[in-house]
Design an enzyme around this catalytic site. Structure first.
Site, PDB file in Angstrom:
ATOM      1  N   GLY A  25       0.669  15.305  17.064  1.00 31.40           N
ATOM      2  CA  GLY A  25      -0.058  15.182  15.805  1.00 31.40           C
ATOM      3  C   GLY A  25      -0.993  13.991  15.819  1.00 31.40           C
ATOM      4  O   GLY A  25      -0.944  13.139  16.715  1.00 31.40           O
ATOM      5  N   GLY A  27      -3.452  11.251  13.023  1.00 36.77           N
ATOM      6  CA  GLY A  27      -3.856  10.820  11.691  1.00 36.77           C
ATOM      7  C   GLY A  27      -5.253  10.253  11.751  1.00 36.77           C
ATOM      8  O   GLY A  27      -5.992  10.463  12.720  1.00 36.77           O
ATOM      9  N   GLY A  28      -5.609   9.499  10.732  1.00 39.04           N
ATOM     10  CA  GLY A  28      -6.955   8.968  10.668  1.00 39.04           C
ATOM     11  C   GLY A  28      -7.260   7.934  11.729  1.00 39.04           C
ATOM     12  O   GLY A  28      -8.410   7.775  12.135  1.00 39.04           O
ATOM     13  N   MET A  29      -6.218   7.210  12.201  1.00 38.05           N
ATOM     14  CA  MET A  29      -6.476   6.123  13.139  1.00 38.05           C
ATOM     15  C   MET A  29      -5.818   6.312  14.505  1.00 38.05           C
ATOM     16  O   MET A  29      -6.154   5.605  15.440  1.00 38.05           O
ATOM     17  CB  MET A  29      -6.017   4.792  12.526  1.00 38.05           C
ATOM     18  N   VAL A  32      -0.612  10.977  18.567  1.00 36.79           N
ATOM     19  CA  VAL A  32       0.618  10.764  19.334  1.00 36.79           C
ATOM     20  C   VAL A  32       0.870  11.976  20.226  1.00 36.79           C
ATOM     21  O   VAL A  32       0.750  13.126  19.789  1.00 36.79           O
ATOM     22  CB  VAL A  32       1.824  10.532  18.403  1.00 36.79           C
ATOM     23  N   LYS A  47       1.172   6.767  21.970  1.00 34.53           N
ATOM     24  CA  LYS A  47       0.285   6.729  20.814  1.00 34.53           C
ATOM     25  C   LYS A  47      -1.059   6.156  21.236  1.00 34.53           C
ATOM     26  O   LYS A  47      -1.128   5.081  21.830  1.00 34.53           O
ATOM     27  CB  LYS A  47       0.913   5.862  19.713  1.00 34.53           C
ATOM     28  N   ASP A 153       3.297   0.258   4.741  1.00 34.78           N
ATOM     29  CA  ASP A 153       2.928   1.662   4.562  1.00 34.78           C
ATOM     30  C   ASP A 153       4.163   2.554   4.592  1.00 34.78           C
ATOM     31  O   ASP A 153       4.202   3.586   5.266  1.00 34.78           O
ATOM     32  CB  ASP A 153       1.929   2.099   5.638  1.00 34.78           C
TER      33      ASP A 153
END
Length: 489
Positions: A25, A27-29, A32, A47, A153
């Site tokens: 998957g 994300g924005g930054m 992985v 990552k 977060d």
């Protein structure tokens, strides 16, 4: 981003060490990948920092370069933090570096489901299951906060439950060490965190403390107990205002069978002001009586994974090491059934005070920690030797780097063990409050330290010279630490 930027693919050999197999998957930054470590064949996670995210496409070249610099710095800091944190609830760091210009972190692979997926499949949860998840989260957070590091977060998507039921905190990408020399990678106007799980101080772009995490944790715990967050997300434009100003309904309004102590705990965790929230180890203390225990039967309805399993099988759990190891006592504490003897305790206090004066607390200081509850139980709160035991225990913990435990002892000394308002008592109270502020300063609580330093200065001005000098020596030392942190803001 750049047309020639590296894009990971199945079969790639990263840095000659890790063979990528499939994407887990992105994300924005970051993204992985599952990978195999070539040296021993174990499966791990790798990552990568993304240089091709959609958000970067919206920036002009100069802004894009500046944003990439910040992201690279955060990514490197995440690797350093994972290398420092040692707890089964936090992924271990196996390695880090750069592959074809793309920064990467190799870490433990957590096989399981995210808490978001788990909640979507199993809500509402039995109380024992909800508490089991919360207790394991709290243990991992306590490890991070001891350093101290703030995650910043916490949300269900950043919590994993592995196949054996262990709860693991992931994505320390915007985590922040609370040290005076920690570099800021957040520009004003760019709130970090996730909508719906932001503490009020994050919304207001104030400096975080460990109790910032406690608020976010409180939002998650609320959802564990009720199946819904304290303030529903949706498209309501008033969500931010609710987190800033509205007190949520107790969890028991939405779910039956929640004990009053849990209700009260969650509402305290969601207090608007950070200093009104408990520390994470205080959260653990409340959760303890409600958590599953060794030998308990499986919770019904059953879930897979089962977060109660590690608590029902405690031999599989490990504890978080101290940030600074404290030597174990060479001599056992007094037998519980025997009365304490004043001369023995007086000599022990003298030995501990000598150790503390040298800056290296040892066996005697450790022994005092074991006796704090007993001396109050047997001798009450008014005998000076009781305060001496607690003060010595607190000083030893502070010098050993266990600031959270030291702060709790100093608070008891201040609130219950200093009696009277003579010059000696005023000096003792001022020093104790300065030491308490020094400990909390480590957790980013700057305003409390400013108030303690100012108050101590006024107190010292009205004391005899010998007592004033003692207060001033501690006040100056705390003020130096405070100034360094304020300068770094």
């Amino acid at each position: 981003m750049d047309a020639d930027a590296y894009r990971p693919g199945a079969g790639d050999l990263v840095d000659g060490c890790y063979e990528l197999s499939d994407s887990l998957g992105k994300g924005g930054m970051a993204q992985v990948w599952r990978a195999r470590e070539v040296s021993d064949g174990r499966e791990i996670a790798v990552k990568f920092l993304r240089h091709d995210s959609e958000a970067l496409h919206c920036l002009d070249p100069q802004e894009r370069e500046a944003e990439l610099t910040v992201r690279n710095a955060r990514f490197q800091r995440e690797a350093r933090l994972l290398g420092t944190l040692d707890h089964p609830g936090i992924p271990e760091l196996y390695g880090s570096g750069s592959h074809q210009g793309m920064p990467y972190i190799a870490m433990r692979l957590v096989n399981g489901v995210s808490l978001r997926t788990f909640l979507d499949e199993h809500s509402p949860l039995p109380l024992a299951t909800a508490v089991a998840v919360a207790a394991q989260m709290a243990h991992a957070l306590a490890c991070a906060h001891t350093l101290p590091v703030v995650h910043r977060d916490l949300k269900p998507a950043n919590v994993m439950i592995d196949d054996e039921g262990r709860v693991v905190l992931i994505d320390f990408g915007i985590a922040k060490p609370l040290r005076s020399d920690a570099t800021r990678y957040t520009a004003h106007g760019s709130t970090l965190g996730t909508r719906g799980y932001l503490a009020p101080e994050q919304i207001l772009e104030l400096d975080p403390t460990t109790r910032t995490d406690v608020y976010c944790f409180g939002c998650i715990f609320y959802e564990l107990l009720t199946g819904r967050p304290p303030f529903p997300l949706g498209a309501d434009s008033g969500l931010t205002d609710k987190h800033l100003n509205e007190v949520p309904l107790p969890p028991s309004v939405h779910a039956a069978g929640i004990p009053e102590a849990i209700d009260d705990l969650v509402l305290q965790m969601l207090a608007k002001k950070p200093d009104q929230r408990p520390y994470v180890d205080e959260v653990l203390a409340v959760l303890g009586p409600f958590a599953p225990r060794s030998g308990d039967p499986e919770t019904r309805p059953r879930t897979h994974p089962d977060p109660t399993a590690p608590l029902r099988r405690p031999e599989e759990l490990t504890t978080c090491p101290r940030a600074v190891p404290v030597p174990p006592p060479a001599v056992s504490a007094p037998v519980e059934g025997e009365w304490l003897e004043y001369r023995t305790i007086d000599r022990l206090c003298a030995r501990a005070e000598s150790e503390i004066a040298s800056g290296e607390p040892g066996e005697a200081a450790v022994r005092l920690r074991e006796l704090t509850a007993r001396v109050r139980k047997e001798w009450g709160d008014r005998r000076p030797v009781v305060r001496r035991v607690w003060q010595g225990a607190a000083d030893g913990l502070r010098l050993a780097g266990d600031f959270g435990s030291a702060a709790r002892l100093y608070q008891v000394v201040d609130e219950a063990l200093i009696h009277g308002d003579g010059p000696a008592e005023r000096a003792e109270r001022a020093v104790t409050r300065l030491r308490l502020a020094e400990c909390r300063l480590t957790f980013g609580e700057l305003e409390a330290a400013v108030a303690a330093v100012d108050t101590a200065g006024r107190t010292a001005a009205g004391l005899p010279s010998e007592l004033a000098n003692r207060v001033e020596a501690v006040r100056v030392a705390v003020d130096v630490q405070l100034t360094a942190r304020l300068t770094d803001r």
